[in-house]
Design a protein around this motif. Structure first.
Motif, mmCIF file in Angstrom:
data_model
loop_
_atom_site.group_PDB
_atom_site.id
_atom_site.type_symbol
_atom_site.label_atom_id
_atom_site.label_comp_id
_atom_site.label_asym_id
_atom_site.label_seq_id
_atom_site.Cartn_x
_atom_site.Cartn_y
_atom_site.Cartn_z
ATOM 1 N N TYR A 18 0.611 -1.472 0.245
ATOM 2 C CA TYR A 18 0.171 0.203 -0.235
ATOM 3 C C TYR A 18 1.079 1.181 0.202
ATOM 4 O O TYR A 18 1.749 1.385 0.965
ATOM 5 N N ASN A 19 0.482 2.320 -0.744
ATOM 6 C CA ASN A 19 0.733 3.469 -0.777
ATOM 7 C C ASN A 19 0.681 4.384 -0.669
ATOM 8 O O ASN A 19 -0.498 4.910 -1.726
ATOM 9 N N PRO A 20 -0.508 5.181 0.753
ATOM 10 C CA PRO A 20 -0.844 5.809 1.742
ATOM 11 C C PRO A 20 -0.720 6.901 0.736
ATOM 12 O O PRO A 20 -1.837 8.258 0.187
ATOM 13 N N LEU A 21 0.419 7.446 0.570
ATOM 14 C CA LEU A 21 0.589 9.089 -0.363
ATOM 15 C C LEU A 21 -0.119 9.399 -1.769
ATOM 16 O O LEU A 21 -0.601 10.576 -1.958
ATOM 17 N N CYS A 22 -0.261 7.824 -2.557
ATOM 18 C CA CYS A 22 -1.371 7.808 -4.183
ATOM 19 C C CYS A 22 -2.118 7.459 -3.584
ATOM 20 O O CYS A 22 -3.274 7.523 -4.405
ATOM 21 N N GLY A 23 -2.283 6.143 -2.901
ATOM 22 C CA GLY A 23 -3.142 5.288 -2.768
ATOM 23 C C GLY A 23 -3.447 4.040 -3.770
ATOM 24 O O GLY A 23 -4.111 3.291 -4.107
ATOM 25 N N ASP A 24 -2.157 3.529 -3.932
ATOM 26 C CA ASP A 24 -2.069 2.433 -4.950
ATOM 27 C C ASP A 24 -2.427 1.246 -3.463
ATOM 28 O O ASP A 24 -0.910 1.210 -2.732
ATOM 29 N N GLN A 25 -2.920 0.625 -3.929
ATOM 30 C CA GLN A 25 -2.377 -0.897 -4.037
ATOM 31 C C GLN A 25 -2.868 -2.004 -4.714
ATOM 32 O O GLN A 25 -2.842 -1.884 -5.384
ATOM 33 N N ALA A 58 8.388 11.599 -5.394
ATOM 34 C CA ALA A 58 6.629 11.148 -4.857
ATOM 35 C C ALA A 58 6.490 10.262 -5.608
ATOM 36 O O ALA A 58 5.515 9.258 -5.168
ATOM 37 N N ARG A 59 6.572 9.986 -7.151
ATOM 38 C CA ARG A 59 6.443 9.324 -8.301
ATOM 39 C C ARG A 59 7.164 7.812 -7.412
ATOM 40 O O ARG A 59 7.111 6.758 -8.204
ATOM 41 N N VAL A 60 8.485 7.972 -7.215
ATOM 42 C CA VAL A 60 9.395 6.922 -6.753
ATOM 43 C C VAL A 60 8.628 5.674 -5.784
ATOM 44 O O VAL A 60 8.690 4.430 -6.436
ATOM 45 N N LYS A 61 7.571 6.325 -5.542
ATOM 46 C CA LYS A 61 6.946 5.327 -4.704
ATOM 47 C C LYS A 61 6.265 4.302 -4.762
ATOM 48 O O LYS A 61 5.476 3.251 -4.911
ATOM 49 N N CYS A 62 5.683 5.300 -6.286
ATOM 50 C CA CYS A 62 4.542 4.390 -7.484
ATOM 51 C C CYS A 62 5.011 3.089 -7.732
ATOM 52 O O CYS A 62 4.746 2.176 -8.052
ATOM 53 N N ALA A 63 6.325 3.007 -8.115
ATOM 54 C CA ALA A 63 7.239 2.599 -9.067
ATOM 55 C C ALA A 63 8.140 2.101 -8.359
ATOM 56 O O ALA A 63 7.939 0.739 -8.844
ATOM 57 N N GLY A 119 -4.330 0.815 -8.808
ATOM 58 C CA GLY A 119 -3.381 2.512 -8.464
ATOM 59 C C GLY A 119 -3.288 2.855 -9.792
ATOM 60 O O GLY A 119 -4.101 3.310 -10.497
ATOM 61 N N CYS A 120 -2.229 4.129 -9.513
ATOM 62 C CA CYS A 120 -2.515 5.268 -10.864
ATOM 63 C C CYS A 120 -1.595 4.698 -11.957
ATOM 64 O O CYS A 120 -0.775 3.464 -11.649
ATOM 65 N N ALA A 121 -1.040 4.768 -12.861
ATOM 66 C CA ALA A 121 -0.567 4.604 -14.574
ATOM 67 C C ALA A 121 0.573 3.987 -13.716
ATOM 68 O O ALA A 121 1.097 3.141 -14.603
ATOM 69 N N ILE A 122 1.683 5.146 -12.925
ATOM 70 C CA ILE A 122 3.450 4.365 -12.770
ATOM 71 C C ILE A 122 3.036 3.579 -12.148
ATOM 72 O O ILE A 122 3.911 2.208 -12.617
ATOM 73 N N SER A 123 2.669 3.305 -10.658
ATOM 74 C CA SER A 123 2.440 1.945 -9.986
ATOM 75 C C SER A 123 2.014 0.593 -10.737
ATOM 76 O O SER A 123 2.757 -0.675 -10.501
ATOM 77 N N THR A 124 1.045 0.345 -11.790
ATOM 78 C CA THR A 124 0.380 -0.084 -13.115
ATOM 79 C C THR A 124 1.139 -1.157 -13.404
ATOM 80 O O THR A 124 1.632 -2.009 -13.785
HETATM 81 ZN ZN ZN Z 1 0.627 5.848 -7.349
#
Ligand code: ZN
Length: 150
Positions: free
Chosen positions: A35-42, A124-129, A63-68
């Motif tokens: 879980y990335n609470p900053l962006c909401g990615d699960q 901030a996007r590093v966590k998504c990735a 999650g967002c495009a980057i995380s997916t």
């Molecule tokens: Zn994200």
């Protein structure tokens, strides 16, 4: 989101539109949730080992495009890798995202993962990735509980 437009390279868009290895591995040897609470990615990752090698790895979640896209590309990159190779790849990927990408020597196996090098400009996007990678690490070690980027 406009300042992120240069991150949305074709490969990332493609993997976000049609993620590879989506779902759950049957008879999984390990699984974990991230879980990335900053962006909401699960994300949840499950994998099947063949001895020390990753035989199959799949992911589910939203999650967002980057995380997916990162999760999708990760599953492709990790298939057939040993635990040690997977850890090495994660460390390289992490360096690619947190250091100036041009200074990182990309060894064999990085391949398409290099498209994420631009992400280092957006901390901030590093966590998504990296979310999927943190999660798969826990799945390999079969740790209980949820992984969080915070
Ligand atoms: Zn994200």
């Amino acid at each position: 989101m406009s300042e992120l437009s240069d991150l949305y390279q074709e490969l990332i868009l493609d993997h976000n539109r049609s993620p590879r290895n989506r779902g759950k591995v049957e008879d999984a040897d390990g699984s974990a949730q991230g879980y990335n609470p900053l962006c909401g990615d699960q994300i949840s990752v499950s994998l099947k080992m063949d001895g020390d090698r990753i035989e199959a790895v799949k992911f589910e979640g939203s999650g967002c495009a980057i995380s997916t896209a990162s999760a999708s590309l990760m599953t492709e990159a990790l298939k057939g890798k040993t635990r040690v190779e997977a850890t090495e790849l994660f460390e390289k990927f992490h360096r690619l995202l947190t250091e100036d990408g041009s200074g990182v020597k990309l060894g064999p196996g990085m391949g398409k993962l290099a498209v994420f090098s631009g992400v280092c400009q957006y901390p901030a996007r590093v966590k998504c990735a990296t979310l999927a990678w943190h999660t798969v690490k826990a799945a390999i070690e079969n740790e209980e509980g949820q992984v969080t980027t915070e």
